[in-house]
Design an enzyme around this catalytic site. Structure first.
Site, PDB file in Angstrom:
ATOM      1  N   LYS A 171       0.620  -0.294  21.602  1.00 29.88           N
ATOM      2  CA  LYS A 171      -0.194   1.037  22.165  1.00 29.88           C
ATOM      3  C   LYS A 171      -1.520   0.704  22.035  1.00 29.88           C
ATOM      4  CE  LYS A 171      -1.157   5.740  20.381  1.00 29.88           C
ATOM      5  NZ  LYS A 171      -0.459   6.792  19.571  1.00 29.88           N
TER       6      LYS A 171
HETATM    7  C1  5RP Z   1      -4.258   7.230  16.153  1.00 28.61           C
HETATM    8  C2  5RP Z   1      -3.076   7.263  16.976  1.00 28.61           C
HETATM    9  C3  5RP Z   1      -2.693   8.447  17.654  1.00 28.61           C
HETATM   10  O1  5RP Z   1      -1.208   8.638  17.694  1.00 28.61           O
HETATM   11  C4  5RP Z   1      -3.030   8.494  18.868  1.00 28.61           C
HETATM   12  O2  5RP Z   1      -4.308   8.147  19.343  1.00 28.61           O
HETATM   13  C5  5RP Z   1      -2.895   9.688  19.213  1.00 28.61           C
HETATM   14  O3  5RP Z   1      -2.898  10.135  20.732  1.00 28.61           O
HETATM   15  P1  5RP Z   1      -3.517  11.051  21.486  1.00 28.61           P
HETATM   16  O4  5RP Z   1      -5.011   9.996  21.670  1.00 28.61           O
HETATM   17  O5  5RP Z   1      -2.973  10.872  22.790  1.00 28.61           O
HETATM   18  O6  5RP Z   1      -4.009  12.095  21.039  1.00 28.61           O
HETATM   19  O7  5RP Z   1      -2.418   6.306  16.953  1.00 28.61           O
HETATM   20  O8  5RP Z   1      -4.651   6.091  15.689  1.00 28.61           O
END
Ligand code: 5RP
Length: 260
Positions: A171
């Site tokens: 991710k």
């Molecule tokens: C933090 C994460 C979060 O799950 C992610 O960043 C959250 O999602 P969004 O940015 O879409 O609110 O992994 O390290």
């Protein structure tokens, strides 16, 4: 891939479309509890529209029914609140407990370029060893240290590094020249949503990411902080799974109910 590993991954990334919409709700693990996440129970109506839920052990046990038929991507790293150096993380959930919770994937962050870079890369390596042992895929989150630019060079390097460690999917953030991140990362990539932005911009970002090679999104704030979280997650699904245009998806968002 072993059968169990493949089966768990197929529950998250649809074999039919090759894509996925994960709902990220793990923000509280470092003390960040934006808007509706304060009352976690409010998020339940969104679950049915997500392909997978990403969250912590505590929220899973307290706020999600064990009868739910959704793959769980369990965050198993922690160690620092947002008041301190975020990269100072370790693995905080025993693999036995992740197995007892019947999770479909486990995840931790790597903070490439940050103070505790090595520790976080070793955390990921440890998770991958557990994952290989028990057939559980590992998602590496390429978290961005305060001082790091969210550009293709940095995000590509962090994503590639995660792939080289043996992680199963990664991710990262969407950025300019995102194709470069995809080009250097030989495993499936999902994008985080990042800070709340206007709905049309978030949909455009999802569209660009899919067009440029991401398999999906792991989105949190741009869904649950929207004035229509259900409209927004449905709209994102249409882009990710059904190749909808941004205009079509925006219409779906606008038709969604206000609030949760
Ligand atoms: C933090 C994460 C979060 O799950 C992610 O960043 C959250 O999602 P969004 O940015 O879409 O609110 O992994 O390290």
């Amino acid at each position: 891939m072993q059968w169990g590993m493949q089966n768990r991954l197929s529950r998250i990334i649809s074999p039919k479309t090759g894509h996925c919409v994960m709902l990220a709700m793990d923000h509280g693990y470092f003390g960040n509890i934006p808007g509706t996440l304060k009352c976690f129970d409010d998020l339940k109506p969104l679950f049915e529209y997500a392909d997978a839920l990403m969250l912590t052990r505590g929220m899973l046990r307290s706020c999600v029914s064990a009868e739910i038929d959704k793959p769980i991507v369990l965050r198993v790293s922690a160690g620092a609140s947002m008041l301190k150096e975020l990269s100072n993380e370790e693995i905080n959930v025993a693999i036995d407990d992740a197995i007892r919770l019947n999770v479909s994937a486990i995840t931790c962050s790597i903070f490439v370029g940050s103070e505790y870079e090595k520790q976080t890369i070793m955390n990921l390596s440890k998770l991958i060893n557990f994952g290989e042992q028990y057939g559980i895929p590992v998602l590496a989150v390429t978290a961005v240290g305060r001082e790091m630019a969210r550009d293709a060079r940095y995000l590509g390097m962090a994503s590639r590094l995660a792939a080289e460690m043996g992680t199963h999917f990664v991710k990262t953030y969407y950025c300019e020249n995102f194709e470069e991140v995809i080009r250097v990362t030989p495993i499936p990539v999902v994008i985080a949503g990042g800070k709340k932005i206007p709905e049309r911009d978030a949909l455009q970002m999802a569209k660009n990411a899919i067009n440029e090679g991401a398999v999906g999104v792991d989105m949190g704030r741009n869904i649950f902080l929207s004035d229509s979280p259900i409209g927004m997650i449905k709209a994102v699904r249409e882009i990710v799974h059904n190749n909808a245009s941004v205009d079509e998806a925006y219409e779906i968002y606008k038709q969604g109910p206000k609030g949760l």
